[in-house]
Each structure stands twice: as structure tokens, then as C-alpha cells.
Design a protein around this motif. Structure first.
Motif, short mmCIF file in Angstrom:
data_model
loop_
_atom_site.label_atom_id
_atom_site.label_comp_id
_atom_site.label_asym_id
_atom_site.label_seq_id
_atom_site.Cartn_x
_atom_site.Cartn_y
_atom_site.Cartn_z
N VAL A 93 1.76 -1.18 -8.28
CA VAL A 93 1.49 -0.12 -9.00
C VAL A 93 1.49 0.85 -8.51
CG1 VAL A 93 2.03 1.62 -10.70
CG2 VAL A 93 3.33 -0.51 -10.44
N ALA A 94 -0.40 0.93 -8.43
CA ALA A 94 -1.53 1.54 -8.14
C ALA A 94 -1.61 1.81 -6.55
CB ALA A 94 -2.58 1.02 -8.67
N LYS A 95 -1.41 0.75 -6.37
CA LYS A 95 -0.91 0.61 -4.55
C LYS A 95 -0.29 1.73 -3.89
CE LYS A 95 -2.29 -3.82 -4.10
NZ LYS A 95 -2.25 -5.45 -3.20
N SER A 96 1.18 1.33 -4.61
CA SER A 96 2.32 2.03 -4.10
C SER A 96 2.06 3.01 -4.54
CB SER A 96 3.57 1.51 -5.05
OG SER A 96 3.72 -0.09 -4.94
N LEU A 97 1.61 3.63 -5.54
CA LEU A 97 1.07 5.43 -6.12
C LEU A 97 0.34 5.66 -4.65
CD1 LEU A 97 1.52 4.94 -9.85
CD2 LEU A 97 2.82 5.91 -7.89
N ALA A 98 -0.71 4.82 -4.80
CA ALA A 98 -1.93 5.47 -3.89
C ALA A 98 -1.37 6.05 -2.23
CB ALA A 98 -2.57 4.56 -3.70
N TYR A 99 -0.33 4.83 -2.25
CA TYR A 99 0.26 4.72 -0.46
C TYR A 99 0.68 5.90 0.23
CZ TYR A 99 3.16 3.47 3.55
OH TYR A 99 3.38 3.69 4.98
N VAL A 100 2.18 5.82 -1.51
CA VAL A 100 2.92 6.83 -1.35
C VAL A 100 2.17 8.63 -1.53
CG1 VAL A 100 4.78 7.98 -2.93
CG2 VAL A 100 4.88 5.48 -2.40
N GLY A 101 1.25 8.59 -2.46
CA GLY A 101 0.73 10.23 -2.44
C GLY A 101 -0.48 9.73 -2.53
N ARG A 102 -0.95 8.99 -0.75
CA ARG A 102 -2.39 9.24 -0.22
C ARG A 102 -3.09 9.24 -0.16
NH1 ARG A 102 -0.29 9.91 5.51
NH2 ARG A 102 2.28 10.43 5.66
#
Ligand code: KG4
Ligand code: ZN
Length: 332
Positions: A93-102
Motif C-alpha cells: 500500500v505504501a509503495k502504491s501511494l508513493a507511486y501515485v502521489g510521487r
């Protein structure tokens, strides 16, 4: 503004932290009810539950803090140690959010998170300090001479302190998790009723051992069955008093040997009032300094992960989107 995510064991947690120490929101979804019938955490059930609730937990944390993903500056997530399936949910989840939110991402050691809970209140500890981390999975003394560097001074050779509380509660038929219920039951018992053995580490190392006392409780229970409510309370009180005495004694001895007179007490077992009070008394007598997070920040939470993540981000650390869970991650 940092989003912290914690899923190392059986608590799904998210928190929003401002300026490294201001907790704008801290949401902890406990899985106690799911694992209670088994008397301990079932890893498969834990990871599935994390998967079900992680997104709503994060949404609630953002909502409570009154912020949106766009307001965040970074994401911190527990990378280890812990149950691999549980850790993977938080990391994904953290990686996905970091990716989406740059957004910059940082992986946090859960034990460093526990130590950083002490930095979420004023005054926070200066360096050097000796940290006693007592949880369900770990019991260790860490020396922090400077920020973000730790030396293991002593650790348990068998069970963690929290594990001992959980196992004794199971033996007494008190349910799960054991720590809080032992503490409650002990209130009506006599801590001097039964002389449970204190573990002796014969090579002089500042290590802990809790398997002996657990076995002693088990034998005592077998010999005295069926137990009255009064006997159960006496066993709980005597066990708690002995466990507390072992933890306090080793910590004070290590602090004396190191000449470090600033102590941090943290981890789930640090929520225990008997332990807090006993260490407080020893420290006050010597004129030392003691830092104990409030109980809600001693047990697993994501605010402590965000706090440790904030310090690591300031030190220039970044995790890539290929980062992964490290179930046996070491602190020192
Ligand atoms: O830090 P934590 O929430 O999770 C781990 O990282 O393991 O610690 C959980 C442990 C459990 O073993 C629980 O029984 C114990 O902390 N615990 C307590 C108390 N509250 C939680 N032990 C003694 N007294 C308490 N009040
Ligand atoms: Zn923990």
C-alpha cells in the motif's frame, strides 16, 4: 506532513504526523477479536484482515487529520521485523501511494518506531539513552549514543516479555491478549503470594529469560487445579511482580554499567502500570531521567513509524519502489 503505515503484526494502523512530532491522527484497528479464539496471532488471518481494512484505516487517518493525499510530503512504512504476510500488505500500500502521489518513501524498523514513540511527547529524550523495548515479539536493551544508531546491550534468550504475559494468561484461562488482562486480574491478587523464580543469566550478560517463569507458572497451575478466582489473581499478581522485577533490575544494572542515566521504556508491555511505576521509582531514587510514551503509543501504532520515518527522511534516506518486507530486520 507524513503518513505512517504499520502492519507488522495484528494491528492495522495509519497516522498523520506534522513536523516530526505532532500527531494529527492515529488510527489503530485491532485484530484482537479475530485471534482471541486461538490464544495468539494466526499469521494467515492477520494478513487477510490487514488487506480488508488497510485502505479504510488510511482514509480514516487522512479524514481525522483533515488532509488529503495531495497534502502529504512523504510516506513511512514498517519494513520489518514482523510477520511477512502482514508486512507485505503495508509495504504494498505504501509503495502504491508513493507511486501515485510521487512521494518519497521510507522503510522503518518497527523497533526503532517503538523507540521514536518517546519523541512524540515533550520533553523528548536527549542522547545518549538506554531503551528497554518490551513487546510481544521482542525484549531488548538498546543503547543509542547518537540519533539513528543503536547497540544491542542485552536481549531475551527465549521468550519476549509480552509473549510471557500472553502465555501465562492462556494458562490461567484469561484470554488474549494476555498483557492487559493479567494487569487487570493482578489488581485483586497478592504479588507476594507465590515466589516464582527470577531467571539468572550465569555468564553475567545483561540478557533476559522468561521461559523459566512461564514453566514455573504452568507447574503451579497443574499442581493446584482447579484454581479459585483468588488463586488466579494471586498467580497473575505474583507473575507480573516477578517479570517486572526482572526487567527493572537488568535495565538499572545495564544503565549503571554503561554510565547512561537516561532511560526510555517502550513497546506494548510498557503500557503496564506496574512496570511503569517500578522503573519510575528506581529512576527517581537515582535522580536519572525516564521517558515513557503514553500507553496508546507504547502498543503498536503508526504515529511512531511516521516519527522514525521523519528522522530517517531528514537524514536523507529513501526507499525505492522495489523495497520489500524484511521479516527478520535487525535494529543494531
Ligand atoms: O508492541 P506491541 O503492541 O506489539 C509487538 O510489537 O509485539 O506489544 C504487544 C504485547 C503483547 O504481548 C501484549 O500482551 C503486551 O504487549 N501488552 C502488555 C500490556 N499491554 C500490552 N503486557 C503487560 N501489560 C499490559 N498492560
Ligand atoms: Zn510492536
Amino acid at each position: 506532513m507524513i503518513l505512517g503505515i504499520e502492519t507488522s503484526c495484528d494491528e492495522t494502523a495509519a497516522a498523520v504526523l506534522a513536523d516530526g512530532a505532532k500527531v494529527l491522527a492515529s488510527v489503530v484497528a485491532s485484530q484482537d477479536k479475530i485471534h482471541a479464539p486461538y490464544g495468539g496471532v494466526v499469521p494467515e488471518l492477520a494478513s487477510r484482515r490487514h488487506l480488508e481494512v488497510i485502505v479504510p484505516v488510511i482514509q480514516k487517518a487522512l479524514g481525522d487529520a483533515g488532509v488529503s493525499l495531495a497534502d502529504l510530503k512523504a510516506i513511512a512504512v514498517t519494513q520489518g521485523p514482523g510477520l511477512v504476510g502482514s508486512l507485505l500488505v503495508g509495504c504494498s500500500v505504501a509503495k502504491s501511494l508513493a507511486y501515485v502521489g510521487r512521494l518519497p518513501l521510507v522503510g522503518v524498523n518497527h523497533l526503532e518506531g517503538h523507540i521514536f514513540a518517546a519523541f512524540l511527547q515533550e520533553p523528548s529524550p536527549a542522547y545518549p539513552f538506554l531503551a528497554l523495548v518490551v513487546s510481544g515479539g521482542h525484549t531488548a536493551l538498546y543503547l543509542a549514543r547518537e540519533p539513528l544508531r543503536y547497540e544491542v546491550i542485552g536481549q531475551t534468550r527465549d521468550d519476549a516479555a509480552g509473549e510471557a504475559f500472553d502465555k501465562v494468561a492462556k494458562l490461567l484461562g484469561l484470554g488474549y491478549p494476555g498483557g492487559p488482562v493479567i494487569e487487570l486480574t493482578a489488581r485483586s491478587g497478592d504479588p507476594k503470594a507465590i515466589a516464582f523464580p527470577m531467571a539468572q543469566i550465569t555468564d553475567g550478560a545483561p540478557d533476559f529469560s522468561f521461559s523459566g517463569i512461564k514453566t514455573a507458572v504452568s507447574l503451579h497451575v497443574k499442581r493446584n487445579r482447579p484454581l479459585s478466582a483468588g488463586q488466579v489473581a494471586d498467580i497473575a499478581a505474583s507473575f507480573q511482580a516477578t517479570a517486572v522485577k526482572m526487567l527493572v533490575r537488568k535495565t538499572v544494572r545495564a544503565a549503571l554499567a554503561l554510565g547512561v542515566h537516561r532511560i526510555v521504556l517502550t513497546g506494548g508491555v510498557a503500557a503496564n502500570k506496574a512496570l511503569r511505576g517500578a522503573l519510575q521509582a528506581e529512576v527517581a531514587e537515582r535522580g536519572w531521567e525516564l521517558f515513557i510514551p503514553p500507553p496508546a503509543l507504547c502498543t503498536d501504532n503508526a504515529a511512531m513509524i511516521a516519527a522514525a520515518g521523519h528522522a530517517r527522511l531528514l537524514a536523507g534516506e529513501r526507499a525505492s519502489l522495489t523495497m520489500n518486507a524484511v521479516p527478520d530486520m535487525k535494529l543494531a
